[in-house]
Design an enzyme around this catalytic site. Sequence first.
Site, PDB file in Angstrom:
ATOM      1  N   TYR A   7      58.512  58.308  19.000  1.00  0.00           N
ATOM      2  CA  TYR A   7      57.618  57.538  19.871  1.00  0.00           C
ATOM      3  C   TYR A   7      57.412  56.129  19.324  1.00  0.00           C
ATOM      4  O   TYR A   7      57.487  55.134  20.059  1.00  0.00           O
ATOM      5  CB  TYR A   7      56.278  58.266  19.976  1.00  0.00           C
ATOM      6  CG  TYR A   7      55.206  57.525  20.745  1.00  0.00           C
ATOM      7  CD1 TYR A   7      55.194  57.541  22.134  1.00  0.00           C
ATOM      8  CD2 TYR A   7      54.203  56.821  20.093  1.00  0.00           C
ATOM      9  CE1 TYR A   7      54.212  56.874  22.852  1.00  0.00           C
ATOM     10  CE2 TYR A   7      53.213  56.154  20.795  1.00  0.00           C
ATOM     11  CZ  TYR A   7      53.223  56.183  22.170  1.00  0.00           C
ATOM     12  OH  TYR A   7      52.251  55.508  22.876  1.00  0.00           O
TER      13      TYR A   7
ATOM     14  N   ASN B  11      43.529  54.604  18.220  1.00  0.00           N
ATOM     15  CA  ASN B  11      43.349  55.874  18.934  1.00  0.00           C
ATOM     16  C   ASN B  11      42.345  55.702  20.071  1.00  0.00           C
ATOM     17  O   ASN B  11      41.240  55.197  19.857  1.00  0.00           O
ATOM     18  CB  ASN B  11      42.837  56.946  17.973  1.00  0.00           C
ATOM     19  CG  ASN B  11      43.807  57.209  16.849  1.00  0.00           C
ATOM     20  OD1 ASN B  11      44.902  57.702  17.064  1.00  0.00           O
ATOM     21  ND2 ASN B  11      43.407  56.862  15.634  1.00  0.00           N
TER      22      ASN B  11
ATOM     23  N   ASP C 242      48.291  66.965   8.448  1.00  0.00           N
ATOM     24  CA  ASP C 242      47.236  65.957   8.573  1.00  0.00           C
ATOM     25  C   ASP C 242      47.721  64.706   9.293  1.00  0.00           C
ATOM     26  O   ASP C 242      46.942  63.963   9.876  1.00  0.00           O
ATOM     27  CB  ASP C 242      46.731  65.545   7.181  1.00  0.00           C
ATOM     28  CG  ASP C 242      45.595  66.429   6.696  1.00  0.00           C
ATOM     29  OD1 ASP C 242      44.914  67.033   7.547  1.00  0.00           O
ATOM     30  OD2 ASP C 242      45.398  66.517   5.481  1.00  0.00           O
TER      31      ASP C 242
END
Length: 313
Positions: A137, A166, A270
Amino acid sequence: MELHAKIYIAGHNGLVGSALLRLLRSRGYDNLVMRSRQELDLRNGEEVKAFFDEESIDYVFLAAAKVGGILANDTYPAEFIRDNLLMATNIIDSAYRSGVRKLLNLGSTCIYPKLAPQPLKESYLLTGELESTNEPYAIAKIAAIKMCQAYNRQYGTRFISVMPTNLYGPNDRFDLNDSHVLPALLRKFHEAKEKSLPSVQVWGTGSPRREFLHVDDLADACLYLMEHYEGSEIVNVGMGEDLTIQELAERIQRVVGYEGDITFDTSKPDGTPRKLADTSKLFGMGWEPAISLDEGLTSTYLWFLERQQVAQV
């Protein structure tokens, strides 16, 4: 942008595109062009070229993308690089060839190296290895940035690239199989509350630090940059502060009103240890976010509840 200019929002049904649509309508822009995935396949170059030739678009917000969390990126790497490369290539090239006046290309801060210094400055692009879980991506997004820069240099276009941190808010994905961490946790805590479960399990150790920006703030920043920024260099958009995944889970727990325990599945990845965007460039231009994380979580949860109630009718 003139209020009557023809503006195309690519990806208007998605998280970012729908926020842009809400904002532009509220500001009085009345010549907005949208096409659903069924009406226009952005991966098909001939369809995209015909659309731009027919519509004579003035401005483009390129918000269309195939997106997802760690699980989706890890499961479908071919689709993530292929679809995003095709959509960006087709739209950017057709925008140039049809005479679009200005284009805003939306990327992501996942373009930066996994172990880049924090906070992430725009100059850190391509200075190290990417995070493996979202490399396909990220490479597609980097290619779109470089394409905009190359077209500006060779053809004199006005194509700018914006890198949001985000995101969350209305129209986010809450599917546990392909959503990002914030909407996934919001749904987990909600379902745990509804079912009176004793605990909610969070992927990973809870120690990675993340920054979260409400999508309505991003839309506002995009419009601001479309009107005030002309450079080829990328611009970060973020809150300027971060928190751990554990702290995020605790905030969502309070917003939802869940009273059970939080546990961590340390067998799960993570991802990047920390991802905080350096927003000094954008803040220096005079723009800052207006929605706090607590305010944004509360409004997003209310939106989620409304959708749940509609689905049950």
